[in-house]
Design an enzyme around this catalytic site. Structure first.
Site, mmCIF file in Angstrom:
data_model
loop_
_atom_site.group_PDB
_atom_site.id
_atom_site.type_symbol
_atom_site.label_atom_id
_atom_site.label_comp_id
_atom_site.label_asym_id
_atom_site.label_seq_id
_atom_site.Cartn_x
_atom_site.Cartn_y
_atom_site.Cartn_z
ATOM 1 N N THR A 1 0.828 -1.203 0.000
ATOM 2 C CA THR A 1 0.000 0.000 0.000
ATOM 3 C C THR A 1 0.863 1.254 0.000
ATOM 4 O O THR A 1 1.995 1.255 0.493
ATOM 5 C CB THR A 1 -0.945 0.045 1.214
ATOM 6 O OG1 THR A 1 -0.204 0.267 2.414
ATOM 7 C CG2 THR A 1 -1.744 -1.245 1.332
ATOM 8 N N ASP B 1 -4.296 5.585 2.680
ATOM 9 C CA ASP B 1 -3.828 6.534 3.686
ATOM 10 C C ASP B 1 -4.135 5.899 5.028
ATOM 11 O O ASP B 1 -5.304 5.765 5.401
ATOM 12 C CB ASP B 1 -4.551 7.870 3.521
ATOM 13 C CG ASP B 1 -4.146 8.894 4.571
ATOM 14 O OD1 ASP B 1 -3.383 8.545 5.497
ATOM 15 O OD2 ASP B 1 -4.610 10.052 4.479
ATOM 16 N N ASN C 1 4.835 -0.212 8.233
ATOM 17 C CA ASN C 1 6.011 0.578 7.874
ATOM 18 C C ASN C 1 5.693 2.042 7.603
ATOM 19 O O ASN C 1 6.582 2.889 7.659
ATOM 20 C CB ASN C 1 6.675 -0.042 6.638
ATOM 21 C CG ASN C 1 7.786 0.815 6.080
ATOM 22 O OD1 ASN C 1 8.824 1.008 6.717
ATOM 23 N ND2 ASN C 1 7.577 1.366 4.883
ATOM 24 N N SER D 1 9.526 0.558 14.186
ATOM 25 C CA SER D 1 9.632 1.597 15.198
ATOM 26 C C SER D 1 10.920 2.362 14.926
ATOM 27 O O SER D 1 11.171 2.777 13.794
ATOM 28 C CB SER D 1 9.614 0.965 16.595
ATOM 29 O OG SER D 1 9.769 1.927 17.605
ATOM 30 N N TYR E 1 8.436 13.057 17.104
ATOM 31 C CA TYR E 1 8.752 11.762 16.476
ATOM 32 C C TYR E 1 9.158 10.747 17.547
ATOM 33 O O TYR E 1 8.670 9.611 17.554
ATOM 34 C CB TYR E 1 9.877 11.932 15.457
ATOM 35 C CG TYR E 1 10.286 10.631 14.806
ATOM 36 C CD1 TYR E 1 9.580 10.133 13.719
ATOM 37 C CD2 TYR E 1 11.368 9.892 15.274
ATOM 38 C CE1 TYR E 1 9.937 8.935 13.118
ATOM 39 C CE2 TYR E 1 11.727 8.693 14.681
ATOM 40 C CZ TYR E 1 11.015 8.223 13.610
ATOM 41 O OH TYR E 1 11.371 7.025 13.024
ATOM 42 N N LYS F 1 7.165 7.135 18.542
ATOM 43 C CA LYS F 1 7.774 5.807 18.556
ATOM 44 C C LYS F 1 7.755 5.191 19.958
ATOM 45 O O LYS F 1 7.613 3.972 20.095
ATOM 46 C CB LYS F 1 9.197 5.878 17.996
ATOM 47 C CG LYS F 1 9.249 6.232 16.516
ATOM 48 C CD LYS F 1 8.433 5.257 15.672
ATOM 49 C CE LYS F 1 8.549 5.554 14.183
ATOM 50 N NZ LYS F 1 7.769 4.597 13.361
ATOM 51 N N THR G 1 17.586 6.851 3.549
ATOM 52 C CA THR G 1 16.341 6.751 2.798
ATOM 53 C C THR G 1 15.741 8.149 2.689
ATOM 54 O O THR G 1 16.350 9.133 3.104
ATOM 55 C CB THR G 1 15.328 5.829 3.511
ATOM 56 O OG1 THR G 1 14.944 6.444 4.754
ATOM 57 C CG2 THR G 1 15.948 4.465 3.793
#
Length: 273
Positions: free
Chosen positions: A32, A56, A83, A134, A148, A152, A183
């Site tokens: 997705t 979403d 993810n 995580s 952030y 987590k 990334t």
């Protein structure tokens, strides 16, 4: 036997890399992404072995609809890899309400909605593996990543609780805790707050200075073999750190945390009354 893998956030980064690794070895993947066209490359290469879906994860109803489509299409789900997520960079005081809520909506609530949608299938099967992406920042923290970090930490508590609630049903859980990787997580996918308060300038400069060190970032392709190993394990770990920095930082943090517990043991026990 090939596995049926459901992975969110598969358009780029870890999600795309891992989805392709599963497909290459013959697994079937439900992938997705917010933009369906971002999955065209995988769909063209792997045909019927991939089910691309626009999703979403912030939309709970859409999440449940997507999971129903996956079950109808493949008949089961063996592994869920939660993810989808993004980074929010900035001083906590400077973070807006909208930015904070968006961070929690995607990183925490998105994972919760997907997990809630898949657990009934796992319970029916009496099997399944929930793999939650995580961060090592779910165990310790860095400045400029306050919300952030909090998202987590919340995810860690959620998955650890689910592990205790579902273990007797044959359901396994694993928290994947990477350090920073090269990334798009810290690039175009990230959000940044304003940087107006001069008192925080030294903190900002130290943080962004450290990110220029090439050793701060792991190589994404090096995570493929560990993820395959986790998914294939009959006894997967409840937590897996990914990366040199994650291991060394967390080892140091937990050692100090345990020392504090022992140093203040008598005070803690006396406080029981």
């Amino acid at each position: 036997m090939s596995k049926i893998i459901f992975i969110t956030g598969a358009s780029k980064g870890f999600g795309k890399l891992w989805a392709e690794a599963f497909l290459k070895r013959g697994d079937k993947v439900a992938a997705t992404a917010r933009s369906l066209s971002s999955l065209n490359e995988l769909a063209a290469a792997y045909g019927d072995n991939i089910l691309p879906l626009q999703l979403d994860v912030n939309n709970r109803e859409a999440v449940f609809n997507a999971v129903n489509k996956i079950e109808k299409h493949f008949g089961r789900i063996d592994v869920l890899i939660n993810n989808a997520g993004h980074g929010l960079f900035g001083i906590t005081e400077e973070t807006t309400e909208a930015q904070a809520r968006e961070q929690m909506e995607t990183n925490f609530f998105g994972s919760l909605w997907v997990t809630q949608a898949v657990l009934p299938i796992f319970r029916k099967q009496k099997s399944g593996h929930l793999v939650q992406v995580s961060s090592y920042l779910g165990i310790t923290t860095l400045p400029l990543l306050g919300i952030y970090n909090a998202s987590k930490f919340a995810v860690e508590g959620l998955i650890e609780t689910i592990a205790k609630e579902t273990a007797h049903l044959g359901i396994k859980t694993t928290l994947i805790e990477p350090n920073g990787y090269a990334t798009d997580w810290a690039g175009a996918s990230a959000t940044r707050t304003a940087s107006d308060i001069a008192d925080y300038t030294p903190v900002r400069e130290a943080f962004f200075g450290a990110t220029k060190n090439p050793n701060a970032w792991g190589k994404p392709e090096a995570t493929v073999a560990p993820i395959l190993q986790v998914v294939d394990s009959t006894n997967p770990p409840q937590r897996l750190l990914l990366g040199y920095n994650a291991y060394h930082v967390v080892q140091k943090v937990l050692t100090q945390r345990l020392k504090d517990v022992e140093d203040w043991k008598d005070v803690s026990i006396a406080a029981h009354g």
